[in-house]
Write an enzyme that holds these catalytic residues in place. Sequence first.
Site, PDB file in Angstrom:
ATOM      1  N   TYR A 185      -0.682 -14.771  -8.872  1.00 11.93           N
ATOM      2  CA  TYR A 185      -0.321 -13.404  -8.490  1.00 11.93           C
ATOM      3  C   TYR A 185      -0.654 -12.497  -9.669  1.00 11.93           C
ATOM      4  O   TYR A 185      -1.457 -12.866 -10.532  1.00 11.93           O
ATOM      5  CB  TYR A 185       1.177 -13.434  -8.106  1.00 11.93           C
ATOM      6  CG  TYR A 185       1.709 -12.218  -7.428  1.00 11.93           C
ATOM      7  CD1 TYR A 185       1.103 -11.703  -6.287  1.00 11.93           C
ATOM      8  CD2 TYR A 185       2.845 -11.574  -7.910  1.00 11.93           C
ATOM      9  CE1 TYR A 185       1.605 -10.575  -5.659  1.00 11.93           C
ATOM     10  CE2 TYR A 185       3.367 -10.456  -7.274  1.00 11.93           C
ATOM     11  CZ  TYR A 185       2.736  -9.961  -6.154  1.00 11.93           C
ATOM     12  OH  TYR A 185       3.243  -8.850  -5.530  1.00 11.93           O
ATOM     13  N   ARG A 238      -7.663  -0.031  -2.713  1.00 11.35           N
ATOM     14  CA  ARG A 238      -6.790   0.228  -3.891  1.00 11.35           C
ATOM     15  C   ARG A 238      -6.168  -1.107  -4.277  1.00 11.35           C
ATOM     16  O   ARG A 238      -5.027  -1.393  -3.950  1.00 11.35           O
ATOM     17  CB  ARG A 238      -5.731   1.281  -3.519  1.00 11.35           C
ATOM     18  CG  ARG A 238      -4.964   1.886  -4.659  1.00 11.35           C
ATOM     19  CD  ARG A 238      -3.933   0.965  -5.277  1.00 11.35           C
ATOM     20  NE  ARG A 238      -2.651   0.888  -4.612  1.00 11.35           N
ATOM     21  CZ  ARG A 238      -1.914  -0.225  -4.560  1.00 11.35           C
ATOM     22  NH1 ARG A 238      -2.324  -1.369  -5.097  1.00 11.35           N
ATOM     23  NH2 ARG A 238      -0.743  -0.214  -3.955  1.00 11.35           N
ATOM     24  N   LYS A 256      -0.779 -13.081  -1.789  1.00 12.25           N
ATOM     25  CA  LYS A 256       0.492 -12.661  -1.169  1.00 12.25           C
ATOM     26  C   LYS A 256       0.973 -13.726  -0.186  1.00 12.25           C
ATOM     27  O   LYS A 256       2.163 -14.025  -0.105  1.00 12.25           O
ATOM     28  CB  LYS A 256       0.303 -11.326  -0.427  1.00 12.25           C
ATOM     29  CG  LYS A 256       0.064 -10.125  -1.335  1.00 12.25           C
ATOM     30  CD  LYS A 256       1.356  -9.464  -1.783  1.00 12.25           C
ATOM     31  CE  LYS A 256       1.088  -8.319  -2.752  1.00 12.25           C
ATOM     32  NZ  LYS A 256       2.295  -7.724  -3.311  1.00 12.25           N
ATOM     33  N   GLU A 328      -1.657  -4.158   2.913  1.00 13.48           N
ATOM     34  CA  GLU A 328      -1.599  -4.359   1.466  1.00 13.48           C
ATOM     35  C   GLU A 328      -2.782  -3.675   0.790  1.00 13.48           C
ATOM     36  O   GLU A 328      -3.940  -3.878   1.170  1.00 13.48           O
ATOM     37  CB  GLU A 328      -1.655  -5.876   1.183  1.00 13.48           C
ATOM     38  CG  GLU A 328      -1.296  -6.253  -0.216  1.00 13.48           C
ATOM     39  CD  GLU A 328       0.186  -6.045  -0.554  1.00 13.48           C
ATOM     40  OE1 GLU A 328       1.054  -6.525   0.175  1.00 13.48           O
ATOM     41  OE2 GLU A 328       0.458  -5.385  -1.589  1.00 13.48           O
ATOM     42  N   ASP A 329      -2.474  -2.874  -0.189  1.00 12.60           N
ATOM     43  CA  ASP A 329      -3.487  -2.291  -1.076  1.00 12.60           C
ATOM     44  C   ASP A 329      -4.576  -1.510  -0.350  1.00 12.60           C
ATOM     45  O   ASP A 329      -5.764  -1.579  -0.696  1.00 12.60           O
ATOM     46  CB  ASP A 329      -4.061  -3.382  -1.993  1.00 12.60           C
ATOM     47  CG  ASP A 329      -3.032  -3.866  -3.021  1.00 12.60           C
ATOM     48  OD1 ASP A 329      -1.840  -3.491  -2.900  1.00 12.60           O
ATOM     49  OD2 ASP A 329      -3.398  -4.599  -3.953  1.00 12.60           O
ATOM     50  N   ASP A 351       3.642  -3.138   2.355  1.00 12.89           N
ATOM     51  CA  ASP A 351       4.274  -3.703   1.164  1.00 12.89           C
ATOM     52  C   ASP A 351       4.335  -2.693   0.023  1.00 12.89           C
ATOM     53  O   ASP A 351       5.325  -2.618  -0.703  1.00 12.89           O
ATOM     54  CB  ASP A 351       3.447  -4.929   0.767  1.00 12.89           C
ATOM     55  CG  ASP A 351       4.096  -5.752  -0.315  1.00 12.89           C
ATOM     56  OD1 ASP A 351       5.329  -5.824  -0.326  1.00 12.89           O
ATOM     57  OD2 ASP A 351       3.361  -6.342  -1.123  1.00 12.89           O
ATOM     58  N   ASP A 352       3.273  -1.925  -0.157  1.00 14.57           N
ATOM     59  CA  ASP A 352       3.205  -0.999  -1.289  1.00 14.57           C
ATOM     60  C   ASP A 352       4.167   0.173  -1.120  1.00 14.57           C
ATOM     61  O   ASP A 352       4.747   0.654  -2.087  1.00 14.57           O
ATOM     62  CB  ASP A 352       1.763  -0.505  -1.466  1.00 14.57           C
ATOM     63  CG  ASP A 352       0.831  -1.678  -1.699  1.00 14.57           C
ATOM     64  OD1 ASP A 352       1.011  -2.386  -2.695  1.00 14.57           O
ATOM     65  OD2 ASP A 352      -0.050  -1.929  -0.842  1.00 14.57           O
ATOM     66  N   ASN A 493       0.366  -2.327 -11.849  1.00 13.59           N
ATOM     67  CA  ASN A 493      -0.261  -3.634 -12.051  1.00 13.59           C
ATOM     68  C   ASN A 493      -1.770  -3.487 -12.152  1.00 13.59           C
ATOM     69  O   ASN A 493      -2.321  -2.512 -11.648  1.00 13.59           O
ATOM     70  CB  ASN A 493       0.047  -4.545 -10.843  1.00 13.59           C
ATOM     71  CG  ASN A 493       1.533  -4.799 -10.698  1.00 13.59           C
ATOM     72  OD1 ASN A 493       2.222  -5.084 -11.658  1.00 13.59           O
ATOM     73  ND2 ASN A 493       2.042  -4.668  -9.482  1.00 13.59           N
TER      74      ASN A 493
HETATM   75  N1  LIG Z   1       5.414  -3.348  -8.983  1.00 15.65           N
HETATM   76  C1  LIG Z   1       5.126  -3.346  -7.705  1.00 15.65           C
HETATM   77  O1  LIG Z   1       5.724  -4.082  -6.902  1.00 15.65           O
HETATM   78  C2  LIG Z   1       4.072  -2.443  -7.202  1.00 15.65           C
HETATM   79  C3  LIG Z   1       3.245  -1.796  -8.049  1.00 15.65           C
HETATM   80  N2  LIG Z   1       2.289  -0.952  -7.564  1.00 15.65           N
HETATM   81  C4  LIG Z   1       1.390  -0.346  -8.536  1.00 15.65           C
HETATM   82  O2  LIG Z   1       1.556   1.053  -8.540  1.00 15.65           O
HETATM   83  C5  LIG Z   1       0.326   1.658  -8.861  1.00 15.65           C
HETATM   84  C6  LIG Z   1       0.085   2.795  -7.884  1.00 15.65           C
HETATM   85  O3  LIG Z   1      -0.008   2.310  -6.587  1.00 15.65           O
HETATM   86  P1  LIG Z   1      -0.003   3.327  -5.351  1.00 15.65           P
HETATM   87  O4  LIG Z   1       1.164   4.194  -5.376  1.00 15.65           O
HETATM   88  O5  LIG Z   1      -0.245   2.534  -4.155  1.00 15.65           O
HETATM   89  O6  LIG Z   1      -1.320   4.181  -5.678  1.00 15.65           O
HETATM   90  P2  LIG Z   1      -1.711   5.596  -5.154  1.00 15.65           P
HETATM   91  O7  LIG Z   1      -3.165   5.744  -5.389  1.00 15.65           O
HETATM   92  O8  LIG Z   1      -1.195   5.806  -3.776  1.00 15.65           O
HETATM   93  O9  LIG Z   1      -0.926   6.615  -6.106  1.00 15.65           O
HETATM   94  C7  LIG Z   1      -1.218   6.792  -7.459  1.00 15.65           C
HETATM   95  C8  LIG Z   1      -0.549   8.062  -7.917  1.00 15.65           C
HETATM   96  O10 LIG Z   1      -0.654   8.122  -9.324  1.00 15.65           O
HETATM   97  C9  LIG Z   1      -1.189   9.382  -9.689  1.00 15.65           C
HETATM   98  N3  LIG Z   1      -1.919   9.234 -10.932  1.00 15.65           N
HETATM   99  C10 LIG Z   1      -3.031   8.493 -11.158  1.00 15.65           C
HETATM  100  N4  LIG Z   1      -3.396   8.603 -12.457  1.00 15.65           N
HETATM  101  C11 LIG Z   1      -2.500   9.410 -13.044  1.00 15.65           C
HETATM  102  C12 LIG Z   1      -2.337   9.916 -14.356  1.00 15.65           C
HETATM  103  N5  LIG Z   1      -3.165   9.575 -15.340  1.00 15.65           N
HETATM  104  N6  LIG Z   1      -1.308  10.740 -14.597  1.00 15.65           N
HETATM  105  C13 LIG Z   1      -0.465  11.094 -13.612  1.00 15.65           C
HETATM  106  N7  LIG Z   1      -0.552  10.642 -12.350  1.00 15.65           N
HETATM  107  C14 LIG Z   1      -1.571   9.811 -12.081  1.00 15.65           C
HETATM  108  C15 LIG Z   1      -2.048   9.806  -8.535  1.00 15.65           C
HETATM  109  O11 LIG Z   1      -2.213  11.204  -8.590  1.00 15.65           O
HETATM  110  P3  LIG Z   1      -3.078  12.036  -7.532  1.00 15.65           P
HETATM  111  O12 LIG Z   1      -2.313  11.947  -6.251  1.00 15.65           O
HETATM  112  O13 LIG Z   1      -3.105  13.398  -8.090  1.00 15.65           O
HETATM  113  O14 LIG Z   1      -4.403  11.370  -7.450  1.00 15.65           O
HETATM  114  C16 LIG Z   1      -1.195   9.332  -7.368  1.00 15.65           C
HETATM  115  O15 LIG Z   1      -0.206  10.273  -7.068  1.00 15.65           O
HETATM  116  C17 LIG Z   1      -0.726   0.556  -8.848  1.00 15.65           C
HETATM  117  O16 LIG Z   1      -1.020   0.197 -10.174  1.00 15.65           O
HETATM  118  C18 LIG Z   1      -0.048  -0.595  -8.175  1.00 15.65           C
HETATM  119  O17 LIG Z   1      -0.467  -1.844  -8.715  1.00 15.65           O
HETATM  120  C19 LIG Z   1       2.149  -0.693  -6.235  1.00 15.65           C
HETATM  121  C20 LIG Z   1       2.938  -1.338  -5.343  1.00 15.65           C
HETATM  122  C21 LIG Z   1       3.925  -2.299  -5.749  1.00 15.65           C
HETATM  123  C1  LIG Z   2       2.476  -5.604  -6.343  1.00 12.79           C
HETATM  124  C2  LIG Z   2       1.631  -4.844  -5.478  1.00 12.79           C
HETATM  125  O1  LIG Z   2       1.746  -4.933  -4.269  1.00 12.79           O
HETATM  126  C3  LIG Z   2       0.652  -3.965  -6.032  1.00 12.79           C
HETATM  127  O2  LIG Z   2       0.582  -3.819  -7.246  1.00 12.79           O
HETATM  128  O3  LIG Z   2      -0.105  -3.388  -5.258  1.00 12.79           O
HETATM  129 MG   LIG Z   3       0.084  -4.155  -3.236  1.00 10.61          MG
END
Ligand SMILES: NC(=O)C1=CN([C@@H]2O[C@H](COP(=O)(O)OP(=O)(O)OC[C@H]3O[C@@H](n4cnc5c(N)ncnc54)[C@H](OP(=O)(O)O)[C@@H]3O)[C@@H](O)[C@H]2O)C=CC1
Ligand SMILES: CC(=O)C(=O)O
Ligand SMILES: [Mg+2]
Length: 637
Positions: A185, A238, A256, A328-329, A351-352, A493
């Site tokens: 993972y 993503r 997953k 997912e993603d 999941d996200d 991540n």
């Molecule tokens: N720990 C866990 O269980 C999980 C972790 N994640 C992690 O979270 C991260 C984001 O995922 P997700 O929400 O799906 O992605 P998205 O693309 O949906 O969202 C990313 C957000 O971050 C913003 N952003 C990107 N770069 C910057 C920066 N330098 N400064 C400020 N804001 C920034 C983007 O801004 P804008 O909208 O303006 O482009 C957007 O709002 C990934 O790395 C993923 O691995 C996700 C799911 C689960």
């Molecule tokens: C953990 C997870 O689902 C992610 O980083 O997208």
């Molecule tokens: Mg994910």
Amino acid sequence: MFSLNGSSFTNNSLSGVSRCLTQSSRRVSAPMVVVAAVNSNGKPGDRNVMANVSTESAAPVELEAKTTVTGGVGDVYGEDSATEDQSITPWVLSVASGYSLLRNPHYNKGLAFTERERDSHYLRGLLPPGVVNHDVQVKKMMNSIRQYDVPLQRYMAMMDLQEMNERLFYKLLIENVEELLPIVYTPTVGEACQKYGSIFRRPQGLFISLKEKGKIHEVLKNWPEKKIQVIVVTDGERILGLGDLGCQGMGIPVGKLSLYTALGGIRPSACLPVTIDVGTNNENLLNDEFYIGLRQRRATGQEYAELLDEFMYAVKQNYGEKVLIQFEDFANHNAFDLLAKYGTSHLVFNDDIQGTASVVLAGLVAALNLVGGTLAEHTFLFLGAGEAGTGIAELIALEMSKQTGIPLEETRKKIWMVDSKGLIVKSRMEMLQHFKRPWAHDHEPVKELVNAVKSIKPTVLIGSSGAGRTFTKEVVQAMATFNEKPIIFALSNPTSQSECTAEEAYTWSEGRAIFASGSPFAPVEYKGKVYASGQANNAYIFPGFGLGLIISGAIRVHDDMLLVASEALAEQVSQENFEKGLIYPPFSNIRKISAHIAAKVAAKAYELGLATRLPKPKDLVAYAESCMYSPTYRSYR
Ligand SMILES: NC(=O)C1=CN([C@@H]2O[C@H](COP(=O)(O)OP(=O)(O)OC[C@H]3O[C@@H](n4cnc5c(N)ncnc54)[C@H](OP(=O)(O)O)[C@@H]3O)[C@@H](O)[C@H]2O)C=CC1
Ligand SMILES: CC(=O)C(=O)O
Ligand SMILES: [Mg+2]
């Protein structure tokens, strides 16, 4: 268990040692393989029926007369009704034995085959004479995996094992979950996806590309398993915080689903990893001669929607109403719409958006034991307002509203968000994507995170940006100036994208931060004290959540199920964990945790009238545990 089409018949037919079962009804307790299963008279569903008689379990299985090979009763294969000029396919049920048994990951036990099994299954000479038990195999395999210094090599060794001996793979993973989770993972799976084109060996899931448009129903039938309960699907746009990896995102559904089995006890044969390939906008991949996906830019709009729609309905047609589809993603411009569109017609879970929300809420509820106050008394600031960020925010606001009776529109005001353009404020409303709008509050524009922190003075800072090292020293120090114990989550991540490291969080806050991260960090020593941080990762939630849906026969996901999953996880944090500053329980207890989550989710499904498996079991925790797959070897007659 394989149900193979005509083309793979030769590879898997069982040569001289195969034995055919031709009686109309008999007990079978040896590993069985359907070696030919081709729609004979073009009757839809024939292959499904055949799959139903096959079983991965070596436990005795009654083959009903109407589903046996001799035709006649029910004539399910159209053999009796075929006229002389119509062709039918001859097929047999065979007992896997000899060489083919050793090559079958579902049944292979390697050196653990007993002397008796070696005799009765034509294995003599195919194995060295030594016999070892499952425990010794695990010990030996762990020693072997530890020889590799490079995590990707460990990942490949694990994938090889999964394809060689499934029960050994899952026993290894379950018994060494804390050591192996970072391999199968995050973070290693991220690197595996980046290099998936080069390391690809055998199909681990279904690739459904634009080339399959109009044929998805048929493509699903190419997968050897028929009784699917969980599908994890990505379109690769993503992948973690690594961006668009196109078709190479397949590593994510595969990873997953291996957690669905190891952590949540879903049978491996009931899991189907899927990657939808609509192209990629990743120029490096498009120019990479080893890229394995469609070499075109991503399809969008109607073309994309039509492919996804065909997939969603083909899944329902093939596997029924109660198959769980986990998105997912996907990139956020599709993820929210897909969840809204299919949330009313399918059993879908993102999941996200949803799993992450549930795991973070659990961590926050647990953290209140360390910092005090109620959720509504805290102020939250997010870096990243996408799927994870807004999904978490919405669940926190919902929980606050349920706890206080204050309307959701009001509780949302305790939550602030920063995206790549700065603080989300009302003056930006017109330009905001729909999922950001609820978080646009009255405030002057602020560009930099550190200034937003100084102005909002949050008690909780959550990183969900996918942008590494964005929680700078100044940001963490600012949090530590107005909070005795700042709560800091760096969720992104893999490790390279984490907003800060555990060491940075503890050092810059002078050991006062309550810290958790999406990918694991080793314990940190600061001024003679050791700080262990938790892993705020949806892996705590989705396996148990999915199990709860399956055991209750739920037909839809409801937000209240996310809330109870959160509650169940938070309840598993012990006093001993709190004393170490942990806000999540150790992963070593994950199967017990998953059973508790499953029980609460199932109970909520019954309460909401969304469960179809009746009557409701009296003790849902015990029932969940009894339903969980165990990788123990079976004895073959
Ligand atoms: N720990 C866990 O269980 C999980 C972790 N994640 C992690 O979270 C991260 C984001 O995922 P997700 O929400 O799906 O992605 P998205 O693309 O949906 O969202 C990313 C957000 O971050 C913003 N952003 C990107 N770069 C910057 C920066 N330098 N400064 C400020 N804001 C920034 C983007 O801004 P804008 O909208 O303006 O482009 C957007 O709002 C990934 O790395 C993923 O691995 C996700 C799911 C689960
Ligand atoms: C953990 C997870 O689902 C992610 O980083 O997208
Ligand atoms: Mg994910």
